[in-house]
Enzyme design. Structure first.
Site, PDB file in Angstrom:
ATOM      1  N   LYS A   1       7.451 -15.013   9.094  1.00  0.00           N
ATOM      2  CA  LYS A   1       8.335 -14.527  10.163  1.00  0.00           C
ATOM      3  C   LYS A   1       7.926 -15.147  11.503  1.00  0.00           C
ATOM      4  O   LYS A   1       8.776 -15.562  12.298  1.00  0.00           O
ATOM      5  CB  LYS A   1       8.276 -12.998  10.247  1.00  0.00           C
ATOM      6  CG  LYS A   1       8.976 -12.337   9.068  1.00  0.00           C
ATOM      7  CD  LYS A   1       8.725 -10.847   8.985  1.00  0.00           C
ATOM      8  CE  LYS A   1       9.328 -10.314   7.673  1.00  0.00           C
ATOM      9  NZ  LYS A   1       9.035  -8.911   7.393  1.00  0.00           N
TER      10      LYS A   1
ATOM     11  N   GLN B   1       5.711  -4.031   9.339  1.00  0.00           N
ATOM     12  CA  GLN B   1       5.721  -4.656   8.019  1.00  0.00           C
ATOM     13  C   GLN B   1       5.468  -3.606   6.937  1.00  0.00           C
ATOM     14  O   GLN B   1       4.514  -2.841   7.017  1.00  0.00           O
ATOM     15  CB  GLN B   1       4.644  -5.764   7.970  1.00  0.00           C
ATOM     16  CG  GLN B   1       4.627  -6.551   6.680  1.00  0.00           C
ATOM     17  CD  GLN B   1       5.921  -7.342   6.439  1.00  0.00           C
ATOM     18  OE1 GLN B   1       6.515  -7.887   7.368  1.00  0.00           O
ATOM     19  NE2 GLN B   1       6.373  -7.381   5.195  1.00  0.00           N
TER      20      GLN B   1
ATOM     21  N   ASP C   1      14.883  -4.608  12.016  1.00  0.00           N
ATOM     22  CA  ASP C   1      14.961  -4.488  10.549  1.00  0.00           C
ATOM     23  C   ASP C   1      16.124  -3.590  10.138  1.00  0.00           C
ATOM     24  O   ASP C   1      16.532  -3.580   8.984  1.00  0.00           O
ATOM     25  CB  ASP C   1      13.653  -3.882   9.997  1.00  0.00           C
ATOM     26  CG  ASP C   1      12.758  -4.938   9.367  1.00  0.00           C
ATOM     27  OD1 ASP C   1      13.255  -6.045   9.078  1.00  0.00           O
ATOM     28  OD2 ASP C   1      11.562  -4.650   9.155  1.00  0.00           O
TER      29      ASP C   1
END
Ligand code: NAP
Length: 296
Positions: free
Chosen positions: A53, A97, A120
């Site tokens: 990422k 994460q 997200d």
């Protein structure tokens, strides 16, 4: 004729070119978008995902920062960090994460993220937005799948779509996005009886179960579009999806490979969400200053 292989890397590269352009524009107007990634513990797979990422951010000019905590960190410390990032104007996206160590309350952590920076798309506000067809941040993996379908010119409206897998991060949002585009959607999961009766009906089959060879050629309709989201590492080190690639390819009209299909799109859509967040933040700022000028 075997299915056309959808080249996720190529589509991702073209989306990233557009990302670079949008970042340059933002940079010229104010500053580049910023993404903060919080990682708890030292799970090697998560470390690889985080590294990918950050690399992708570098490639398009997004400023990224990684915040690492040992798995002994408390929930309160992580929430304090999320709060501080939520107030920091140079940060447009906050991502935690997953998976988190078991002692964390996932909902509490995700709920602490400023919903305007929830790139997200896992905050309840954004999940609710998705349900009513009006999400701010579409979750990256299903968003990437929709972009692939769009890129290939595959019609969704009115078609039978079957999603195998019903997780909060892939299967459920995938089903909602397909519904939003007027497909008739069935969702299957581990307790679905006679999976094949569903998969055979699918004009568009999205598989996200995490089971190698779950779907074989004889389980699909001839000419179906098959999107394989699964990523499975076999004992011999090979990376495979959830479909038996060759037999499915021989009957499908389109198929995504693993690797090189959905995976590159997931990270790319994270970049898109971060840039969109920065653009919206700038719009809000402009609106506030024009309202202020009007008032004065
Ligand atoms: P997950 O949370 O483990 O969910 C798996 C889902 O599949 C669950 O709903 C489960 O049903 C269902 N399932 C499991 N076995 C099944 C079976 N035999 N038949 C039908 N349904 C079955 O996994 P996830 O996070 O959604 O990820 C799914 C896969 O996609 C994994 O391989 C993951 O690595 C991959 N993935 C790829 C990307 C990408 O960028 N390409 C991104 C995210 C995930 P129950 O709900 O009944 O348990």
């Amino acid at each position: 004729m075997p299915a056309k292989i959808i080249d996720g890397r190529a589509v991702a590269a073209s989306v990233r070119e557009n990302c670079k352009h949008r970042v340059r524009l933002l940079e010229a107007l104010s500053r580049p978008p910023g993404l903060a990634v919080i990682m708890v513990g030292d799970d090697p797979a998560s470390a690889v995902y985080v590294r990918n990422k950050m690399r992708a951010c570098d490639e398009v000019g997004i400023r990224s920062q990684r915040i690492l905590y040992p798995d002994t960190v408390t929930e309160a410390e992580v929430i304090a960090c999320i709060d501080a990032l939520g107030r920091d104007d140079s940060v447009n996206g906050i991502l935690v994460q997953l998976p988190l160590p078991k002692h964390f309350n996932l909902e509490k952590i995700l709920g602490a993220i400023n919903s305007e920076k929830d790139v997200d798309g896992f905050h309840l506000y954004n999940v609710g937005g998705l349900v009513i067809g009006n999400t701010v941040f579409p979750p990256c993996t299903p968003y990437g799948v929709m972009r692939l379908l769009e890129h290939e010119g595959i019609e969704v409206a009115g078609r039978n779509a079957v999603v195998v897998g019903a997780s909060n991060i892939v299967g459920k949002p995938m089903a909602l996005m397909l519904m939003r585009q007027e497909a008739t959607v069935s969702v299957c999961h581990a307790k679905t009886r006679k999976l094949r009766e569903y998969t055979e009906m699918a004009d568009i089959l999205v598989v996200a179960a995490g089971c190698p060879n779950l779907i074989t050629g004889e389980m699909i309709k001839r000419g179906a579009v098959v999107i394989d989201v699964g990523i499975n590492r076999l004992a011999d080190g090979r990376l495979v999806g959830d479909c038996d690639f060759e037999s499915v390819r021989s009957r499908a009209s389109y198929i995504t490979p693993v690797p090189g299909g959905v995976g590159p799109m997931t990270v790319t859509m994270l970049l898109v969400n971060t840039i969109s967040s920065a653009e919206r933040a700038r719009q809000r700022l402009l609106q506030q200053s024009s309202e202020h000028a009007h008032f004065v």
